[in-house]
Design an enzyme around this catalytic site. Structure first.
Site, short mmCIF file in Angstrom:
data_model
loop_
_atom_site.label_atom_id
_atom_site.label_comp_id
_atom_site.label_asym_id
_atom_site.label_seq_id
_atom_site.Cartn_x
_atom_site.Cartn_y
_atom_site.Cartn_z
N LYS A 210 0.82 -1.21 0.00
CA LYS A 210 0.00 0.00 0.00
C LYS A 210 0.86 1.26 0.00
O LYS A 210 0.48 2.25 -0.61
CB LYS A 210 -1.04 -0.01 1.13
CG LYS A 210 -0.49 0.00 2.53
CD LYS A 210 -1.63 -0.07 3.53
CE LYS A 210 -1.18 -0.54 4.89
NZ LYS A 210 0.01 0.07 5.46
N ARG B 209 -6.59 3.34 11.13
CA ARG B 209 -6.24 1.94 11.37
C ARG B 209 -7.14 1.35 12.44
O ARG B 209 -6.90 0.22 12.88
CB ARG B 209 -4.80 1.88 11.86
CG ARG B 209 -3.83 1.13 10.96
CD ARG B 209 -2.48 1.38 11.54
NE ARG B 209 -1.45 0.50 11.14
CZ ARG B 209 -0.44 0.86 10.33
NH1 ARG B 209 -0.42 2.03 9.78
NH2 ARG B 209 0.53 0.01 10.10
N ARG C 136 12.79 -8.16 3.79
CA ARG C 136 13.21 -6.78 3.48
C ARG C 136 14.46 -6.39 4.25
O ARG C 136 14.62 -6.73 5.41
CB ARG C 136 12.11 -5.81 3.93
CG ARG C 136 11.17 -5.43 2.84
CD ARG C 136 10.32 -4.28 3.34
NE ARG C 136 8.98 -4.38 2.79
CZ ARG C 136 7.91 -3.84 3.33
NH1 ARG C 136 8.00 -3.20 4.48
NH2 ARG C 136 6.74 -3.96 2.76
N ARG D 55 14.63 -4.07 9.69
CA ARG D 55 13.98 -3.17 10.65
C ARG D 55 13.46 -3.99 11.81
O ARG D 55 12.99 -5.10 11.61
CB ARG D 55 12.81 -2.46 9.94
CG ARG D 55 12.97 -0.97 9.84
CD ARG D 55 11.94 -0.35 8.94
NE ARG D 55 10.56 -0.56 9.36
CZ ARG D 55 9.51 -0.16 8.67
NH1 ARG D 55 9.66 0.49 7.54
NH2 ARG D 55 8.27 -0.39 9.10
N ARG E 135 1.67 -7.90 14.10
CA ARG E 135 1.07 -6.77 13.38
C ARG E 135 -0.13 -7.24 12.55
O ARG E 135 -1.14 -6.55 12.44
CB ARG E 135 2.11 -6.12 12.46
CG ARG E 135 3.12 -5.28 13.23
CD ARG E 135 4.31 -4.91 12.37
NE ARG E 135 4.01 -3.97 11.31
CZ ARG E 135 4.82 -3.72 10.28
NH1 ARG E 135 5.97 -4.33 10.17
NH2 ARG E 135 4.48 -2.85 9.37
P1 AMP Z 1 3.51 1.55 8.91
O1 AMP Z 1 4.74 2.20 8.39
O2 AMP Z 1 2.24 2.12 8.33
O3 AMP Z 1 3.57 0.06 8.82
O4 AMP Z 1 3.43 1.90 10.48
C1 AMP Z 1 4.49 1.55 11.35
C2 AMP Z 1 3.99 1.60 12.78
O5 AMP Z 1 3.57 2.94 13.11
C3 AMP Z 1 2.78 0.73 13.09
O6 AMP Z 1 3.15 -0.62 13.34
C4 AMP Z 1 2.26 1.42 14.34
O7 AMP Z 1 3.08 1.13 15.46
C5 AMP Z 1 2.46 2.89 14.01
N1 AMP Z 1 1.29 3.45 13.30
C6 AMP Z 1 1.26 3.90 12.01
N2 AMP Z 1 0.04 4.35 11.69
C7 AMP Z 1 -0.73 4.19 12.78
C8 AMP Z 1 -2.11 4.45 13.08
N3 AMP Z 1 -2.94 4.95 12.17
N4 AMP Z 1 -2.55 4.16 14.33
C9 AMP Z 1 -1.73 3.66 15.27
N5 AMP Z 1 -0.44 3.37 15.06
C10 AMP Z 1 0.07 3.63 13.82
#
Ligand code: AMP
Length: 265
Positions: free
Chosen positions: A69, A144, A178, A211, A222
């Site tokens: 995405k 989310r 990755r 990471r 996750r």
């Molecule tokens: P992402 O890069 O979108 O996979 O986000 C990495 C991490 O950031 C997630 O695993 C959460 O810990 C935090 N995070 C990102 N977006 C949100 C959201 N909308 N609500 C809560 N935590 C978020």
């Protein structure tokens, strides 16, 4: 020319093998190199049609980790000429800069857990107040959870949701392979996009690292959070007719093509 040029449009054959298409119902140029049957290349020449719209339209990208995405969201942002807003990137940037917000969310991100709705809503609210967001943004990773979606609904903006679907096992395979360059941030994959020299970035020579939220254990966590807290949004947006579904399994360019067709761009 093909069905991609649907709508009232202007086609210019620049040379026998190049075409430039500007359609009235979209905001991009695309060209084809190699004559009929060759693939299209979308040019990053946004026409900023959003400038002529009265209200902001935000595009939301939903999907499990690994669904691509982020890649598709950046592509659409580039084409439409509107900002790409990734809450994950905002959090990671704050962690890297050692801000108060960064200190607050660091452990949660490492553990793959969600940041609280209040904190996240405040971050998004601030970002949407910036002038470049006035005509809409691409939201990648927000909302989310239901409370976040309900919060967004209070902002009186037009929303369209792109859901990219992917089976869990494929997500695990994609993410756990990755590797990210610790210096320039370039992303590799041990199987699909390996560096020429194992563990070393081709671009800057930096060390490639996994990471800490991309290990299999954290990814499974996750995914379970995604199923529990984010999937209810599918029903939320489907019932209001604001959601399109895209199959995330094929190669990136095919996923992009599906998305474009469904968005009627
Ligand atoms: P992402 O890069 O979108 O996979 O986000 C990495 C991490 O950031 C997630 O695993 C959460 O810990 C935090 N995070 C990102 N977006 C949100 C959201 N909308 N609500 C809560 N935590 C978020």
């Amino acid at each position: 020319m093909t069905s991609h040029s649907a709508g009232i449009g202007l086609q210019i054959a620049i040379e026998s093998s190049w075409y430039c298409v500007i359609t009235m119902n979209s905001s991009f140029c695309l060209c084809r190199l190699g004559g009929p049957g060759a693939p299209f290349y979308f040019c990053s020449i946004p026409l900023h049609y959003h400038l002529f719209m009265d209200t902001a339209r935000h595009y939301i990208f939903l999907g499990p980790p690994g669904s691509g995405k982020g890649t598709q969201a950046k592509e659409l942002a580039n084409i439409l000429g509107i900002p790409h807003v990734s809450t994950g990137e905002i959090f990671r940037d704050n962690i890297a800069r050692g801000t108060e917000l960064g200190k607050k969310v660091d452990e949660l991100l490492k553990a793959g857990r969600l940041v609280s709705d209040d904190v996240t809503n405040a971050v998004v609210s601030n970002r949407l107040k910036q002038t470049d967001a006035a005509r809409g943004v691409i939201l990648d990773g927000f909302p989310r959870s239901l409370p976040q979606a309900e919060y967004l609904a209070t902002l009186s903006v037009d929303v369209l949701v792109v859901l990219i679907e992917l089976p869990d096992d494929e997500a695990v395979q994609r993410i756990s392979g990755r590797r990210t360059c610790s210096q320039c941030g370039a992303i590799y994959h041990i199987e699909y996009k390996p560096a020429s020299k194992s563990g070393v970035c081709d671009t800057c020579g930096g060390e490639l690292k996994q990471r800490n939220d991309e290990t299999e254990e954290v990814i499974r966590g996750r995914l379970s959070i995604y199923h529990k807290q984010t999937e209810p949004l599918i029903k939320f947006y489907t019932s209001s007719g604001q959601l399109i579904r895209v199959n995330g399994l094929p190669p990136i360019y095919e996923v992009t093509a599906q998305m474009w067709a469904l968005l009627k761009l």
